[in-house]
Design an enzyme around this catalytic site. Structure first.
Site, mmCIF file in Angstrom:
data_model
loop_
_atom_site.group_PDB
_atom_site.id
_atom_site.type_symbol
_atom_site.label_atom_id
_atom_site.label_comp_id
_atom_site.label_asym_id
_atom_site.label_seq_id
_atom_site.Cartn_x
_atom_site.Cartn_y
_atom_site.Cartn_z
ATOM 1 N N ASP A 102 13.344 -24.902 26.123
ATOM 2 C CA ASP A 102 14.810 -24.888 25.982
ATOM 3 C C ASP A 102 15.502 -26.084 26.640
ATOM 4 O O ASP A 102 16.728 -26.119 26.709
ATOM 5 C CB ASP A 102 15.399 -23.578 26.501
ATOM 6 C CG ASP A 102 15.292 -22.461 25.483
ATOM 7 O OD1 ASP A 102 14.816 -22.712 24.357
ATOM 8 O OD2 ASP A 102 15.679 -21.325 25.817
ATOM 9 N N HIS B 215 13.989 -16.917 30.609
ATOM 10 C CA HIS B 215 14.932 -16.289 29.683
ATOM 11 C C HIS B 215 14.180 -15.298 28.794
ATOM 12 O O HIS B 215 13.003 -15.505 28.471
ATOM 13 C CB HIS B 215 15.644 -17.343 28.841
ATOM 14 C CG HIS B 215 16.766 -18.017 29.579
ATOM 15 N ND1 HIS B 215 17.340 -19.186 29.159
ATOM 16 C CD2 HIS B 215 17.427 -17.647 30.714
ATOM 17 C CE1 HIS B 215 18.317 -19.520 29.994
ATOM 18 N NE2 HIS B 215 18.384 -18.606 30.953
ATOM 19 N N HIS C 273 10.376 -21.062 31.272
ATOM 20 C CA HIS C 273 11.447 -20.480 32.077
ATOM 21 C C HIS C 273 11.487 -19.001 31.725
ATOM 22 O O HIS C 273 10.785 -18.565 30.808
ATOM 23 C CB HIS C 273 12.783 -21.191 31.838
ATOM 24 C CG HIS C 273 13.367 -21.027 30.468
ATOM 25 N ND1 HIS C 273 12.708 -21.383 29.315
ATOM 26 C CD2 HIS C 273 14.586 -20.548 30.060
ATOM 27 C CE1 HIS C 273 13.485 -21.141 28.270
ATOM 28 N NE2 HIS C 273 14.615 -20.621 28.681
ATOM 29 N N HIS D 220 18.722 -26.605 32.016
ATOM 30 C CA HIS D 220 18.900 -25.346 31.266
ATOM 31 C C HIS D 220 18.737 -24.193 32.251
ATOM 32 O O HIS D 220 19.543 -23.266 32.265
ATOM 33 C CB HIS D 220 17.876 -25.282 30.141
ATOM 34 C CG HIS D 220 17.930 -24.026 29.332
ATOM 35 N ND1 HIS D 220 18.966 -23.721 28.496
ATOM 36 C CD2 HIS D 220 17.056 -22.986 29.246
ATOM 37 C CE1 HIS D 220 18.740 -22.542 27.937
ATOM 38 N NE2 HIS D 220 17.588 -22.074 28.370
ATOM 39 N N HIS E 76 14.014 -23.934 19.264
ATOM 40 C CA HIS E 76 14.810 -23.063 18.373
ATOM 41 C C HIS E 76 15.436 -23.933 17.296
ATOM 42 O O HIS E 76 16.639 -24.179 17.303
ATOM 43 C CB HIS E 76 15.916 -22.365 19.167
ATOM 44 C CG HIS E 76 15.441 -21.508 20.299
ATOM 45 N ND1 HIS E 76 14.591 -20.438 20.128
ATOM 46 C CD2 HIS E 76 15.706 -21.543 21.635
ATOM 47 C CE1 HIS E 76 14.364 -19.852 21.301
ATOM 48 N NE2 HIS E 76 15.024 -20.509 22.233
ATOM 49 N N ASP F 172 13.972 -14.620 25.819
ATOM 50 C CA ASP F 172 13.347 -15.017 24.551
ATOM 51 C C ASP F 172 12.123 -15.909 24.774
ATOM 52 O O ASP F 172 11.572 -16.446 23.812
ATOM 53 C CB ASP F 172 14.365 -15.702 23.619
ATOM 54 C CG ASP F 172 15.060 -16.887 24.263
ATOM 55 O OD1 ASP F 172 15.388 -16.827 25.465
ATOM 56 O OD2 ASP F 172 15.283 -17.889 23.552
ATOM 57 N N HIS F 173 11.691 -16.026 26.033
ATOM 58 C CA HIS F 173 10.496 -16.820 26.355
ATOM 59 C C HIS F 173 9.462 -16.038 27.156
ATOM 60 O O HIS F 173 8.353 -16.537 27.363
ATOM 61 C CB HIS F 173 10.898 -18.099 27.106
ATOM 62 C CG HIS F 173 11.740 -18.991 26.257
ATOM 63 N ND1 HIS F 173 11.245 -20.117 25.647
ATOM 64 C CD2 HIS F 173 13.037 -18.882 25.852
ATOM 65 C CE1 HIS F 173 12.203 -20.680 24.916
ATOM 66 N NE2 HIS F 173 13.300 -19.945 25.026
#
Ligand code: 5PN
Ligand code: ZN
Ligand code: ZN
Length: 266
Positions: free
Chosen positions: A205, A98, A96, A183, A250, A100-101
């Site tokens: 996630d 986001h 996805h 998510h 995470h 942090d990805h």
């Protein structure tokens, strides 16, 4: 046939509140958690599933997440530990979009970029509550322009090729993307088969940690909480069906047990 090797590329850590990691449950307080990318050495080429966060982006847009990332924990730094350069990567798959990805996508200038069709749509037109999650869109010059991000000269040379997917897909022999929405709109989890071990199932996630799974507790960052829970159920069913080992995105408690590059799973 299957993949040859899987490397986990450490990408440093971020801090969120316990009520964000465990929605409506907590306990509250700072929770520091790891971020990582997954490098898959497959007979069809070199694949990276997710690319972690960009330190400068987080410092600028989300400094309250207190990013800790050394040069060695950047995508170029991690690839160097296994003797590779960013331009060696053939495919980037994003679970996805986001921040942090997908923060490391910009380094992978030669790669074809794969994601769910709904995810590309969602990050081009985020809901107001998704703005922070979808704050790093430099992986797409088109979406950056549409979202009104300031032009960044370094990106002039970066013109990624996008391929969008729908449904579950075996993208290469023994590499499966499974739809796990909730998510975000177009979230994918990844399963990789290897010659001498159980398949590895990367939740991304759709489930932050084993504790989230054990409690059936989702994070507060989500599009649809009911779909999120269904995707967690789906991950459990997939792990059972394929006798796969779940790797969470995470998970401060499980992470010390994960093998990190230059070590690898095979
Ligand atoms: C780590 C993290 N921090 C903030 C957000 C957000 O706003 O949506 C997703 C997300 C994160 O994964
Ligand atoms: Zn996310
Ligand atoms: Zn994440």
């Amino acid at each position: 046939m299957s993949a040859n090797k899987v490397y986990l590329l450490d990408g440093g850590t971020l801090v969120i509140d316990g009520y964000h990691a465990f929605w409506n449950r907590g306990p509250g307080g700072e929770l520091r958690f790891p971020c990582y990318a997954i490098l898959i050495d497959h007979p069809d080429g070199l694949y990276i599933f997710d690319t972690g966060y960009d330190h400068a982006h987080v410092e600028r847009v989300l400094p309250f997440e207190k990013p800790l990332q050394t040069e060695a924990q950047t995508i170029p730094g991690q690839l160097a530990t296994v003797g590779l350069r960013p331009s060696d990567i053939n495919y980037v798959i994003n679970s996805h979009y986001h921040f942090d990805h997908c923060g490391g996508n910009i380094h992978l200038t030669e790669a074809c970029t794969l994601c769910h069709a709904k995810e590309l749509e969602a990050c081009a037109s985020p809901h107001p509550f998704e703005m922070l999650g979808y704050s790093d869109v430099r992986f797409s010059p088109d979406i950056s322009a549409k979202r009104g991000a300031p032009a960044e000269p370094a990106l002039d040379i970066y013109t990624p090729k996008f391929e969008t997917l729908t449904n579950d897909q075996e993208i290469a022999k023994g590499m499966w993307l499974f739809e796990t929405p909730g998510h975000t709109a177009g979230h994918y989890s990844l399963m990789v088969e290897l010659p001498d071990r159980r398949p590895m199932l990367f939740s991304a996630d759709a489930c932050y940690s084993k504790q989230n799974m054990d409690l059936m507790c989702i994070s507060s960052f989500h599009l649809d909480p009911v779909a999120s829970l269904q995707s967690m159920e789906r991950l459990k069913e997939l792990a059972e069906k394929y006798d796969a080992e779940l790797f969470y995105s995470h998970d401060p408690a499980s992470y010390p047990d994960y093998l990190l590059a230059p070590a690898f799973y095979s």
